[in-house]
Design an enzyme around this catalytic site. Structure first.
Site, PDB file in Angstrom:
ATOM      1  N   THR A  22       0.946  -1.404   0.093  1.00  0.00           N
ATOM      2  CA  THR A  22       0.293   0.111  -0.107  1.00  0.00           C
ATOM      3  C   THR A  22       0.972   1.595  -0.142  1.00  0.00           C
ATOM      4  O   THR A  22       2.481   1.006  -0.312  1.00  0.00           O
ATOM      5  CB  THR A  22      -1.061   0.429   1.282  1.00  0.00           C
ATOM      6  OG1 THR A  22      -1.723   0.972   1.136  1.00  0.00           O
ATOM      7  CG2 THR A  22      -0.395   0.152   2.452  1.00  0.00           C
ATOM      8  N   ASN A  23       0.017   2.532  -0.175  1.00  0.00           N
ATOM      9  CA  ASN A  23       1.157   3.666   0.500  1.00  0.00           C
ATOM     10  C   ASN A  23       0.259   4.333   1.356  1.00  0.00           C
ATOM     11  O   ASN A  23      -1.018   4.095   1.936  1.00  0.00           O
ATOM     12  CB  ASN A  23       1.040   4.394  -0.756  1.00  0.00           C
ATOM     13  CG  ASN A  23      -0.130   4.925  -0.964  1.00  0.00           C
ATOM     14  OD1 ASN A  23      -0.510   5.276  -0.963  1.00  0.00           O
ATOM     15  ND2 ASN A  23      -0.382   4.563  -3.002  1.00  0.00           N
ATOM     16  N   ALA A  24       1.070   5.462   2.054  1.00  0.00           N
ATOM     17  CA  ALA A  24       1.009   6.272   3.439  1.00  0.00           C
ATOM     18  C   ALA A  24      -0.457   7.496   2.861  1.00  0.00           C
ATOM     19  O   ALA A  24      -0.156   8.311   4.229  1.00  0.00           O
ATOM     20  CB  ALA A  24       1.876   7.466   3.700  1.00  0.00           C
TER      21      ALA A  24
END
Ligand code: C5P
Length: 211
Positions: A22-24
């Site tokens: 995923t990413n932030a």
């Protein structure tokens, strides 16, 4: 009054039933845009990956998990909307193979083969009908304006919001709003709410007045 579709938050791509890439992204920019659009009297639908932010109650929220799901829902909704703001940070890669059982540790390095996921904004922007508009975001660490303009053209966007990595999971943002011809419409520094209001002003002035 326009009907505005917003993508927001991250997506997840699973390696196995418990692990994912995923990413932030926090979804804060999407939530601020939804508030600004509602304040301006527009109707808002949000397609969001998993986030902890609260979206405004007047917005219709469609929760998704993966990039494919985000694309599927956005493609279904876009024909009944006037424009799309792509504030999501969809996961760009997914594992080539997804294990149906939890991958066991073997004591050796784990090699992952990743393939690209579909680009939600680019896919939808290519299918725009007359009068519809698409606004993208570009988060770059170098050559921000140049890369944002290249991305805007590649993804057939009508406006691009260029920002840097400090935007991630932050309450504030510093952005440049770029018109389709590459001209800078506005440079805004402030809370994500301030930035969202300015993006809405730019959309109303440059994109909604066209139709
Ligand atoms: O990740 P990237 O910098 O290419 O994102 C630019 C724009 O494209 C953003 O508006 C983002 O929401 C959108 N995007 C997308 N689907 C992807 C990757 C990015 O809609 N798979």
């Amino acid at each position: 009054m326009a009907r505005i579709l917003i993508t927001s938050g991250p997506t997840r791509q699973y390696l196995d039933p418990v692990r994912y890439l995923t990413n932030a992204s926090s979804g804060r920019m999407g939530a601020a845009l939804a508030e600004a659009a509602l304040r301006a009297g527009h109707q808002v639908s949000i397609v969001s990956g998993p986030v902890h932010v609260d979206y405004p109650q007047q917005a219709e929220v469609y929760p998704v998990e993966t990039t494919d799901q985000m694309l599927e829902v956005v493609q279904k909704l876009f024909p009944s909307h006037d424009g799309l703001i792509g504030a999501a940070a969809p996961c760009d890669y997914m594992p080539h193979r997804v294990s149906s059982a939890k991958l066991a540790k073997s004591g050796r390095p784990l090699q992952l083969e990743l393939i690209e996921t579909p680009d939600v904004v680019a896919t939808v922007a290519q299918a725009k009908k007359s009068g519809q508009w698409v606004v993208g975001f570009a988060l770059e660490t170098e050559d921000q304006r140049f890369r944002a303009i290249v991305k805007m053209q590649k993804k057939c966007c009508d406006m691009m919001v260029s920002n840097g990595p400090s935007a991630i999971d932050s309450a504030d943002n510093e952005v440049e709003i770029l018109a389709a011809d590459g001209q800078t419409i506005a440079h805004v520094t402030g809370s994500k709410q301030d930035v969202a209001s300015e993006i809405m002003n730019s959309i109303e002035k440059h994109l909604m007045s066209r139709s």
